[in-house]
Motif scaffolding. Structure first.
Motif, PDB file in Angstrom:
ATOM      1  N   PHE A 157       0.940  -1.330   5.621  1.00 32.44           N
ATOM      2  CA  PHE A 157       0.809  -2.436   6.253  1.00 32.44           C
ATOM      3  C   PHE A 157       2.536  -3.179   5.347  1.00 32.44           C
ATOM      4  O   PHE A 157       2.987  -3.547   4.552  1.00 32.44           O
ATOM      5  N   VAL A 158       2.632  -4.267   6.711  1.00 27.96           N
ATOM      6  CA  VAL A 158       3.735  -5.009   6.805  1.00 27.96           C
ATOM      7  C   VAL A 158       3.486  -6.783   7.055  1.00 27.96           C
ATOM      8  O   VAL A 158       2.382  -7.213   7.533  1.00 27.96           O
ATOM      9  N   ASP A 159       3.736  -7.686   6.152  1.00 28.74           N
ATOM     10  CA  ASP A 159       3.423  -8.544   5.680  1.00 28.74           C
ATOM     11  C   ASP A 159       4.274  -9.882   5.832  1.00 28.74           C
ATOM     12  O   ASP A 159       5.784  -9.034   5.227  1.00 28.74           O
ATOM     13  N   MET A 160       4.677 -10.904   6.560  1.00 28.69           N
ATOM     14  CA  MET A 160       5.647 -11.840   6.228  1.00 28.69           C
ATOM     15  C   MET A 160       5.587 -12.588   4.932  1.00 28.69           C
ATOM     16  O   MET A 160       5.018 -12.640   4.373  1.00 28.69           O
ATOM     17  N   GLY A 167       3.141  -1.355  -6.087  1.00 28.39           N
ATOM     18  CA  GLY A 167       3.221  -0.383  -4.819  1.00 28.39           C
ATOM     19  C   GLY A 167       3.394  -1.095  -3.514  1.00 28.39           C
ATOM     20  O   GLY A 167       3.734  -0.982  -2.347  1.00 28.39           O
ATOM     21  N   ASN A 168       4.320  -2.182  -3.720  1.00 28.90           N
ATOM     22  CA  ASN A 168       4.906  -2.747  -2.722  1.00 28.90           C
ATOM     23  C   ASN A 168       6.106  -3.171  -3.044  1.00 28.90           C
ATOM     24  O   ASN A 168       6.505  -3.399  -4.028  1.00 28.90           O
ATOM     25  N   ALA A 169       6.377  -3.207  -1.498  1.00 26.29           N
ATOM     26  CA  ALA A 169       7.957  -3.291  -1.408  1.00 26.29           C
ATOM     27  C   ALA A 169       8.398  -4.680  -0.733  1.00 26.29           C
ATOM     28  O   ALA A 169       8.410  -4.570   0.036  1.00 26.29           O
ATOM     29  N   HIS A 170       9.624  -4.896  -1.217  1.00 24.86           N
ATOM     30  CA  HIS A 170       9.995  -6.435  -0.999  1.00 24.86           C
ATOM     31  C   HIS A 170      11.340  -6.563  -0.378  1.00 24.86           C
ATOM     32  O   HIS A 170      12.176  -6.099  -1.331  1.00 24.86           O
ATOM     33  N   GLY A 194       0.829  -1.259  -0.075  1.00 21.58           N
ATOM     34  CA  GLY A 194       0.031  -0.147   0.198  1.00 21.58           C
ATOM     35  C   GLY A 194       0.316   1.291  -0.716  1.00 21.58           C
ATOM     36  O   GLY A 194       0.508   2.497   0.631  1.00 21.58           O
ATOM     37  N   LEU A 195       1.582   1.700  -0.563  1.00 26.22           N
ATOM     38  CA  LEU A 195       2.841   2.157  -0.808  1.00 26.22           C
ATOM     39  C   LEU A 195       2.961   3.232  -1.666  1.00 26.22           C
ATOM     40  O   LEU A 195       1.566   2.940  -2.683  1.00 26.22           O
ATOM     41  N   ASN A 242      -0.062  -3.408  12.530  1.00 23.42           N
ATOM     42  CA  ASN A 242      -1.196  -2.362  12.775  1.00 23.42           C
ATOM     43  C   ASN A 242      -0.371  -1.544  12.048  1.00 23.42           C
ATOM     44  O   ASN A 242      -1.094  -0.365  11.487  1.00 23.42           O
ATOM     45  N   GLY A 243       0.268  -1.843  11.289  1.00 23.40           N
ATOM     46  CA  GLY A 243       1.183  -1.148   9.436  1.00 23.40           C
ATOM     47  C   GLY A 243       2.404  -0.081  10.825  1.00 23.40           C
ATOM     48  O   GLY A 243       2.220  -0.047  11.700  1.00 23.40           O
TER      49      GLY A 243
END
Length: 317
Positions: free
Chosen positions: A207-210, A173-176, A144-145, A194-195
């Motif tokens: 938001f941050v995901d694994m 817009g997703n950063a890995h 969500g960048l 919660n981001g």
């Protein structure tokens, strides 16, 4: 007519017959008369066959052992230092039914070869011990960048707690972000359940995901980390006439991706330039090319500390 010689193939039977003839003292004497009522002879049997059939049999299939002279029979002389034939050492080869040592079946053992000087090997050899830990997840995905944050330098300003191997930003817009240490990756993920708030007033949150798949640490990465490589290369003593355009051109050549270039100069001190790349591989290739460049041979080119490793976190304004 001479008595025919018996064809005895059974060695055990032949030895039993020989012992019987010895014990009965009939060796070298003519056979008993045919009218002897005490012995029931079969006319079809030869003396040897008759002795085989009439020889006494013990539990192990033989009669008493042959009498040897005392000087040749250690057991008769009471010599306890010599073991009897039926006594077997624990480490000796087993005895067969005649008391003869029979070698054990040789076990196949891996043959050690001098593999440094051989072109063809006889065996596969002993495999090396694998001391590497199991592969774990080392990747976090910031989703969500906004378009204004979709640059490596701004994304990495949000990351902290560990050295970064690489960063990439997708068109959506997703950063890995790939950490070098899986524990640092997990710690960063747990800190933002919660981001991350980019702008509290505008309620702008990412938001941050694994990552879903494990990330194997390659042998190249292991070697780079062992020699102290990072994604930051610092050159001290850079020529004062080199412009920022010149620095960007040499850093981005051969498709290398740069996060940021920090130029620092204080009067009276050598000029220092830090090149922050988007991956450790690009930094390793850049340093290798820079130290071989004649225009940069007077500079001290070394790896610098990854700022994400020492950063404590992002604070929204």
């Amino acid at each position: 007519m001479a008595t025919p010689i018996a064809d005895v193939d059974d060695t055990a039977g032949f030895m039993a017959a020989a012992r019987a003839l010895k014990l009965n003292n009939s060796y070298g004497k003519p056979p008993p008369a045919a009218d002897d009522a005490s012995v029931d002879h079969d006319a079809s049997q030869t003396p040897v066959e008759e002795a085989v059939n009439t020889a006494p049999i013990t539990e192990n299939g033989f009669d008493d052992p042959i009498d040897f002279p005392a000087e040749k029979n250690p057991s008769a002389a009471g010599d306890s230092s010599v073991k009897k034939p039926d006594t077997v050492d624990s480490g000796a080869a087993p005895l067969d039914s005649f008391g003869v040592n029979t070698p054990e079946t040789e076990k196949t053992q891996p043959e050690e070869e001098n593999r440094e000087n051989l072109s063809v090997f006889k065996t596969w050899g002993t495999p090396a011990i694998r001391a590497k830990p199991a592969a774990q997840v080392r990747r976090v995905i910031i989703k969500g960048l906004p378009s204004s944050w979709s640059t490596p330098d701004k994304v990495l300003s949000l990351v902290h707690g560990g050295m970064i191997e690489s960063i990439s930003i997708t068109a959506s817009g997703n950063a890995h972000i790939l950490f070098c240490d899986p524990e640092a990756c997990k710690s960063f993920y747990d800190k933002y359940p919660n981001g991350i708030d980019l702008d509290k007033e505008r309620k702008l949150t990412v938001f941050v995901d694994m990552g879903e798949d494990v990330d194997v640490i390659s042998s190249q990465l292991s070697f780079n980390l062992s020699v102290g490589s990072t994604r930051v290369v610092r050159a001290v003593g850079v020529d004062l006439e080199a412009t920022m355009s010149d620095l960007v051109k040499i850093a981005t050549s051969n498709s290398r991706k740069v996060e940021k270039i920090i130029d620092s100069y204080v009067s009276g001190y050598p000029r220092s330039v830090s090149f922050r790349f988007c991956s450790i591989d690009d930094a390793v290739r850049f340093r290798s090319a820079l130290i071989r460049n004649e225009d940069w041979e007077h500079c001290n080119v070394q790896y610098a500390t990854d700022p994400c490793e020492v950063a404590t976190g992002y604070h929204a304004d």
